[in-house]
Motif scaffolding. Structure first.
Motif, PDB file in Angstrom:
ATOM      1  N   ASP A  42       0.986  -1.180  -0.051  1.00 31.88           N
ATOM      2  CA  ASP A  42       0.041   0.057   0.198  1.00 31.88           C
ATOM      3  C   ASP A  42       1.022   1.262   0.045  1.00 31.88           C
ATOM      4  O   ASP A  42       0.489   2.179  -0.645  1.00 31.88           O
ATOM      5  CB  ASP A  42      -0.946   0.001   1.239  1.00 31.88           C
ATOM      6  CG  ASP A  42      -2.048  -0.979   1.241  1.00 31.88           C
ATOM      7  OD1 ASP A  42      -2.598  -1.168  -0.005  1.00 31.88           O
ATOM      8  OD2 ASP A  42      -2.160  -1.811   1.960  1.00 31.88           O
ATOM      9  N   LEU A  77      -6.166   7.231 -14.234  1.00 33.40           N
ATOM     10  CA  LEU A  77      -7.421   7.302 -13.821  1.00 33.40           C
ATOM     11  C   LEU A  77      -8.205   6.017 -14.216  1.00 33.40           C
ATOM     12  O   LEU A  77      -8.927   5.622 -13.384  1.00 33.40           O
ATOM     13  CB  LEU A  77      -8.017   8.532 -14.458  1.00 33.40           C
ATOM     14  CG  LEU A  77      -7.660   9.991 -13.889  1.00 33.40           C
ATOM     15  CD1 LEU A  77      -8.172  11.155 -14.519  1.00 33.40           C
ATOM     16  CD2 LEU A  77      -7.737  10.135 -12.429  1.00 33.40           C
ATOM     17  N   ASN A 133      -7.011   2.976 -15.113  1.00 32.54           N
ATOM     18  CA  ASN A 133      -6.452   1.769 -14.680  1.00 32.54           C
ATOM     19  C   ASN A 133      -5.862   1.509 -13.317  1.00 32.54           C
ATOM     20  O   ASN A 133      -5.972   0.605 -12.623  1.00 32.54           O
ATOM     21  CB  ASN A 133      -5.279   1.391 -15.351  1.00 32.54           C
ATOM     22  CG  ASN A 133      -5.782   1.244 -17.154  1.00 32.54           C
ATOM     23  OD1 ASN A 133      -6.678   0.865 -17.395  1.00 32.54           O
ATOM     24  ND2 ASN A 133      -4.859   1.691 -18.002  1.00 32.54           N
ATOM     25  N   ASP A 134      -5.625   2.714 -12.694  1.00 31.84           N
ATOM     26  CA  ASP A 134      -4.852   2.585 -11.260  1.00 31.84           C
ATOM     27  C   ASP A 134      -5.379   3.287 -10.162  1.00 31.84           C
ATOM     28  O   ASP A 134      -5.062   2.816  -8.976  1.00 31.84           O
ATOM     29  CB  ASP A 134      -3.390   3.097 -11.611  1.00 31.84           C
ATOM     30  CG  ASP A 134      -2.637   2.373 -12.656  1.00 31.84           C
ATOM     31  OD1 ASP A 134      -2.878   1.024 -12.592  1.00 31.84           O
ATOM     32  OD2 ASP A 134      -1.699   3.050 -13.283  1.00 31.84           O
ATOM     33  N   ALA A 135      -6.318   4.377 -10.526  1.00 29.94           N
ATOM     34  CA  ALA A 135      -6.776   5.183  -9.396  1.00 29.94           C
ATOM     35  C   ALA A 135      -7.443   4.818  -8.385  1.00 29.94           C
ATOM     36  O   ALA A 135      -7.310   4.722  -7.006  1.00 29.94           O
ATOM     37  CB  ALA A 135      -7.478   6.369  -9.845  1.00 29.94           C
ATOM     38  N   GLU A 136      -8.266   3.618  -8.777  1.00 30.30           N
ATOM     39  CA  GLU A 136      -9.109   3.013  -7.630  1.00 30.30           C
ATOM     40  C   GLU A 136      -8.515   2.202  -7.113  1.00 30.30           C
ATOM     41  O   GLU A 136      -8.512   2.168  -5.616  1.00 30.30           O
ATOM     42  CB  GLU A 136     -10.154   1.988  -8.378  1.00 30.30           C
ATOM     43  CG  GLU A 136     -11.237   1.591  -7.611  1.00 30.30           C
ATOM     44  CD  GLU A 136     -12.340   0.672  -8.275  1.00 30.30           C
ATOM     45  OE1 GLU A 136     -12.594  -0.453  -7.710  1.00 30.30           O
ATOM     46  OE2 GLU A 136     -12.620   1.047  -9.410  1.00 30.30           O
ATOM     47  N   GLY A 137      -7.465   1.555  -7.176  1.00 27.48           N
ATOM     48  CA  GLY A 137      -6.532   0.925  -6.375  1.00 27.48           C
ATOM     49  C   GLY A 137      -5.660   1.692  -5.370  1.00 27.48           C
ATOM     50  O   GLY A 137      -5.447   1.439  -4.384  1.00 27.48           O
ATOM     51  N   LEU A 144      -6.681   4.701  -4.427  1.00 28.17           N
ATOM     52  CA  LEU A 144      -7.414   4.946  -3.524  1.00 28.17           C
ATOM     53  C   LEU A 144      -7.594   3.902  -2.400  1.00 28.17           C
ATOM     54  O   LEU A 144      -7.837   4.172  -1.208  1.00 28.17           O
ATOM     55  CB  LEU A 144      -8.661   5.724  -3.976  1.00 28.17           C
ATOM     56  CG  LEU A 144      -8.584   6.808  -4.991  1.00 28.17           C
ATOM     57  CD1 LEU A 144      -9.926   7.316  -5.705  1.00 28.17           C
ATOM     58  CD2 LEU A 144      -8.143   8.047  -3.961  1.00 28.17           C
ATOM     59  N   ALA A 145      -7.627   2.825  -2.742  1.00 29.60           N
ATOM     60  CA  ALA A 145      -8.110   1.706  -1.772  1.00 29.60           C
ATOM     61  C   ALA A 145      -6.750   1.588  -0.777  1.00 29.60           C
ATOM     62  O   ALA A 145      -7.046   1.421   0.411  1.00 29.60           O
ATOM     63  CB  ALA A 145      -8.260   0.269  -2.437  1.00 29.60           C
ATOM     64  N   ARG A 169      -6.914   4.572   1.500  1.00 28.84           N
ATOM     65  CA  ARG A 169      -7.978   4.299   2.782  1.00 28.84           C
ATOM     66  C   ARG A 169      -7.280   3.122   3.922  1.00 28.84           C
ATOM     67  O   ARG A 169      -7.553   3.401   4.919  1.00 28.84           O
ATOM     68  CB  ARG A 169      -9.230   3.759   2.102  1.00 28.84           C
ATOM     69  CG  ARG A 169     -10.018   4.776   1.615  1.00 28.84           C
ATOM     70  CD  ARG A 169     -11.531   4.212   1.224  1.00 28.84           C
ATOM     71  NE  ARG A 169     -11.300   3.062   0.048  1.00 28.84           N
ATOM     72  CZ  ARG A 169     -11.307   3.523  -1.233  1.00 28.84           C
ATOM     73  NH1 ARG A 169     -11.362   4.733  -1.367  1.00 28.84           N
ATOM     74  NH2 ARG A 169     -11.458   2.487  -1.860  1.00 28.84           N
TER      75      ARG A 169
END
Length: 90
Positions: A12, A47, A49-53, A55-56, A59
């Motif tokens: 992370d 945005l 391909n990678d942004a979601e991971g 942001l996870a 978190r």
């Protein structure tokens, strides 16, 4: 002078750090050349391909207790952020 450390970033930490470096570089590139299609493509790819991971992962890092974060920073930096107590007073 801080000592060197062999501590490595966890998954992370690495994901967020890499994304931050990329986004800062892309932001600077957008300022320097706002209509560069290559820069826009890189940002769109991030945005999509990678942004979601990322942001996870962010978190996950935000859920860590402050003391754990301070300890982790000290491990990575090779020194403590807090000065040693003066004169042994509590």
């Amino acid at each position: 002078m801080p000592t060197t450390t062999s501590a490595r970033l966890d998954r992370d930490e690495e994901r967020v750090t890499s994304a931050q470096r990329l986004l800062v570089a892309l932001g600077a590139a957008l300022v320097a050349t706002p209509f560069d299609r290559g820069v826009h493509d890189q940002l769109r790819r991030f945005l999509a391909n990678d942004a979601e991971g990322v942001l996870a992962s962010l978190r996950v890092l935000e859920q860590r207790p402050e003391e754990d974060l301070r300890t982790r920073i000290a491990e990575l930096a090779g020194h403590s952020l807090r000065p040693a107590p003066l004169g042994g007073a509590s």
